[in-house]
Structure formats: C-alpha cells, structure tokens
Scaffold this motif. Sequence first.
Motif, short mmCIF file in Angstrom:
data_model
loop_
_atom_site.label_atom_id
_atom_site.label_comp_id
_atom_site.label_asym_id
_atom_site.label_seq_id
_atom_site.Cartn_x
_atom_site.Cartn_y
_atom_site.Cartn_z
N SER A 59 -12.36 13.69 47.06
CA SER A 59 -11.39 14.28 46.15
C SER A 59 -10.37 13.22 45.78
O SER A 59 -10.30 12.15 46.40
CB SER A 59 -10.69 15.47 46.80
N VAL A 60 -9.54 13.53 44.77
CA VAL A 60 -8.54 12.55 44.33
C VAL A 60 -7.52 12.26 45.43
O VAL A 60 -6.85 11.22 45.40
CB VAL A 60 -7.82 13.02 43.05
N ASP A 61 -7.39 13.16 46.39
CA ASP A 61 -6.41 12.98 47.46
C ASP A 61 -7.02 12.39 48.73
O ASP A 61 -6.30 12.17 49.71
CB ASP A 61 -5.75 14.33 47.81
N ARG A 77 -3.65 3.57 40.55
CA ARG A 77 -4.20 4.32 41.67
C ARG A 77 -4.62 5.72 41.25
O ARG A 77 -5.66 6.24 41.68
CB ARG A 77 -3.18 4.38 42.81
N GLN A 78 -3.83 6.35 40.37
CA GLN A 78 -4.19 7.68 39.88
C GLN A 78 -5.50 7.65 39.11
O GLN A 78 -6.39 8.49 39.31
CB GLN A 78 -3.07 8.21 38.98
N ALA A 128 -13.51 9.88 42.56
CA ALA A 128 -13.89 11.27 42.90
C ALA A 128 -14.99 11.77 41.97
O ALA A 128 -15.95 12.41 42.40
CB ALA A 128 -12.67 12.18 42.84
N GLU A 129 -14.87 11.46 40.68
CA GLU A 129 -15.87 11.91 39.72
C GLU A 129 -17.22 11.25 39.97
O GLU A 129 -18.28 11.84 39.71
CB GLU A 129 -15.38 11.60 38.30
N ASN A 185 -8.46 6.78 41.62
CA ASN A 185 -8.78 7.90 42.50
C ASN A 185 -9.55 8.99 41.76
O ASN A 185 -10.53 9.54 42.28
CB ASN A 185 -7.51 8.47 43.12
N GLN A 186 -9.10 9.28 40.54
CA GLN A 186 -9.79 10.29 39.74
C GLN A 186 -11.22 9.85 39.46
O GLN A 186 -12.17 10.64 39.59
CB GLN A 186 -9.03 10.51 38.42
N GLY A 187 -11.39 8.59 39.09
CA GLY A 187 -12.72 8.08 38.76
C GLY A 187 -13.64 8.02 39.96
O GLY A 187 -14.83 8.35 39.86
#
Length: 538
Positions: free
Chosen positions: A433-435, A418-419, A426-427, A422-424
């Motif tokens: 955002s990641v959140d 999930r981390q 967002a990018e 989420n980062q990907g």
Amino acid sequence: MKKLSMYLFFFLAIFSGQLLAQYPTDYLGKDFHKERRQALREKMPPNSVAVMFANPVRNRANDVEYVYHQDPDFYYLTGYQEPHSLVLIFKEKQKDSQGNTFSEVLFTQQRQARKEMYNGARLGVEGAKRELGFEAAYDATEFKNFNMDFSVFDKIMFLNLPSDVRDAPGDEADLYSLLLQFKNKVDYPVDFNADKYKMYDYVKSEEFLKNPQAAQILRQLVNSFPDFASNDQIKAVLEAKSPEQRKLMIEKLPEPRQKLDGSSLEKYMTDLREVKSAEEIALLRMAVDVSCVAQAEVYKAMRPGMSESEVQGIHEFVFKKYGAEDLGYPSIVGAGNNGCTLHYISNNKMDIKSDLVLMDLGAQYRGYTADITRTIPASGKFTKEQRAIYELVLKAQEAAFARSKPGNKISDNTLVCRQVINQGLAELGIIESVDAPHNYFPHGVSHHIGLDVHDRGNYQEFKENMVLTVEPGIYIPEGSPCDKRWWGIAVRIEDDILITKDGYELLSTRAPRTPDEIEKLMAEESIFSNYKLPDLKK
C-alpha cells in the motif's frame, strides 16, 4: 631603432597571446574573490577577525600525495589554490607599524626553487598581489612573528580547524606549524569545542522553539555535552512543563562569552555560497554541459560486453576533451544490482551484459562541479519492468520540477517525490500500500551544487540563482520482498536546475531523459565504435 622596437613589441604581444591561449583563462577573476571577501566582512560583527586555512596535503602512499584540492571556502574568498597558507579578514581596517592600513592579509606558500623544479611554480607573495589582488601578502614563514595582537578582538572566527595534518620536520611554514602558531597567538584551549557553542545558538533559535521534539533533542544535547548537564539554567529548560515555559527559560539563557568563535563563520559562508553569482552560474553551465555531452556519447557507445570501468572511461575522456580539470566526485557506474548501492565507486564489473546501467558522474570545471545521473539499458532497449520503474522515477522528478521555484521549501521536493513513488510502487504491486514501509527510495532529492558537489546551503526555501539537483530514484536489490522480476533494477534520474525569478531552468538538457529519447540516441553510431586497442592476452 624605433622600427626594431615596434617589431619587438608586436612579437612579444603575439608570443604572450599564444602563451596565454595554451592555458585556461576562464577561472573566476580576482574581482570576484575580492567582492566575496567584502560580502563576508559586511556580515561579520564589530571588532572581529575571520581566520581561514588552506586544505591539508593528503598522502596517497609512501612519498606520493593525492592531487591537491583547495578548501572550497578558502578558494571562494581568495582564488588561491596552493597549500600551506592562510588568510585573515578583518571587519575594520587595521594599521601596521609603518602606518599602512589593511583589511585582509594572505600568507602564501613559501617559494622554494628545488621544490618548484619538481612540482611546478608557486605564486608567492608578489604573484598573490599581482594575480589575486591582495595589497597585503606575506610569505607563510612570516606568520610566526606577524605583529598582530589577537586579544584586542571581540571575536576570532574560524571554521573547524584541520585535525589530521602531517608535520614536515624543520618546516615552520607548513600547515601543521601555521596551525600551532595560530593556536599560540589566540590562546586556543586544548578542550575547545565549537559544537558546544553551536548548540547554545541552536537552543536559542526559533527552529528549536518550534520543534515538537525540542525536549527530546535537549536531552540528547545534555548527554553529549557535560557542561549542559551541570548547567542549572539548561536543566530549567529541560524541566519546563510547556513550550511557553520552555521559551521563557531559554530567553534567560546567557550568551556564552567566548572570544573564539568556531561556528559563526560557517553560517556566514553558507549564506554567501548558497546563491550563485553570474560568474559562478556560467561555470556551472559549462560543467553541466560537459557532463551531459559525456552521457550522450555513452548512450551511443554502450553495448553488452563492455565493463563498468570502460563506461566510466568514456565519460572521463569527454570531460578531459572539453578541458575539465577534474571530477566533481568519484564516478559511479553501477550495472544491474550494483546500481542499488547508492555510492558504488568500485566500477569493476567486467561485463554489463544487458543490465540497466546507472551512471552518476560530474565534471569539475574551473572548480565548479555538475552532478548528473542517467540510467540506460545496455541492450539499447528497456524491458517492460525497467521501463515501468524508469517512468515512475521520471514522473516523480517532473512533480518536483513543477514546485521548484522561489518561496517553496526545498525539503518538500523529497516529500512530493516520495508520494508519487509510493503510489506507483503500490500500483505495480511492489509494496502492499502507499503507506507500507520500504527502503526502495532511501535518499533526499535536492542538494546545492557549486564548489562542492554537496554545496553549502541552509536548505530552507528556494531562492533565485540557486543551483540544485533534482534526483529521485528507486532501487530494488536482489532478495527484496517483492516479485523477483523487479530484482536488480536500480534507476536514478538526476538533473541540475537553476532557480529563476518565478520558476526554474533545466540546465542538463543535453542528455536525453525520456525512455524513447534514450533508445533513439542509443541506436545512433558512436565515434567509439571502431576504437580498437591491441589484444594483450597471451
């Protein structure tokens, strides 16, 4: 005469070998099942008996039944694959009226010549003794009058009893009758609720004590079980002002005095089945290999214009070609937006066009099932957006692989995926955002496989010889709150791993995973390319 006998002996030996070669011989052996019964016996409390029933026969329509599938726990302990049967496993040896001792009894489906003429031979009592290694076996018709006083046991353990069993009128040895006979023998209460006793066990567990939501969970239990609501000791736990006071109140809870135990056996079976033996791992390897070869053949055969069901058919043809007896679960072939439905099994889109096609299919081999998902472009080439999502899912999967080793928590595989996702996302601008909350990755990542596609497991830490999936995914259905160029892209990459002494082994290597490897294999000629059937259109 001796010469004739020698020729006859060799003829029979050769004939028997040829006959055996016509049928599978690599099922689990009777020693495996016998050892598993002993392993269960060692977990059972003193003066207890475990009772387990075969799966019900399921009606498909009218007088047609679904192909029978045995209850996995029952098969695990017995090797018996027929319905209308049950097994008793005793902690201590028992003695019959003739002075014979036994520690287990199998009641087999009744042999009936006419029914066997229609549906095939049944193992029967002698077959169960010979093929399955049971010293004590009886026809199921004998259970009604079986001389066993269940009242002498401190614990009578069983799994959830089947509640949707059809009655065959006049048959006192069908599953419906066996269940009634068992309930009569043990004075089974009409309002028996195994979940209530599971809740008692849970409230007294360390897991509950450490849960910061313990009070909220207990309120839900009180609402679910009237006995809890009227129990002064439960009320005292609920009204505790601190975790320390709650623990003190819980320690004062009495153990429910209940001879009938509908919860412990499930825990014992889960403990036994979550770590696989060498024999089980060998069958799982075969199931995985067969499933991966099918994926690889579809890579080469896929093209725009095919239907989802045609893709499914190629997979399942390969399964059968390798001798897999069944599917581990309904096949999922979702092209384009259909892939965003996690358990899409309609598979009725007539033209996959140039969509991404998500293919989640697993062969069942000798009872054990693989669970493999690949997502490939029908055109043979990923678009820029498809590749971006695919590589993000692949990156998340690699992060989960890296931490799949003994001692690490299984649930953390989902967190690390999930981390990364989420980062990907967002990018890529798909989420702000990641959140940011979203539903593009709505499921967990790792589950056990074995006799069930979602096999028994406690889902705590990885242990050596567990076999699990690692399956992150991203699903962006049409109408999602992001740029339309991402709509209809669904990617899941699911592989099966064996936990080793200090890491993991990737079992599903026969089906390429990286975009470049997929495109390379899709460019190869397929054995199905020239497979033509008559045109039925008029």
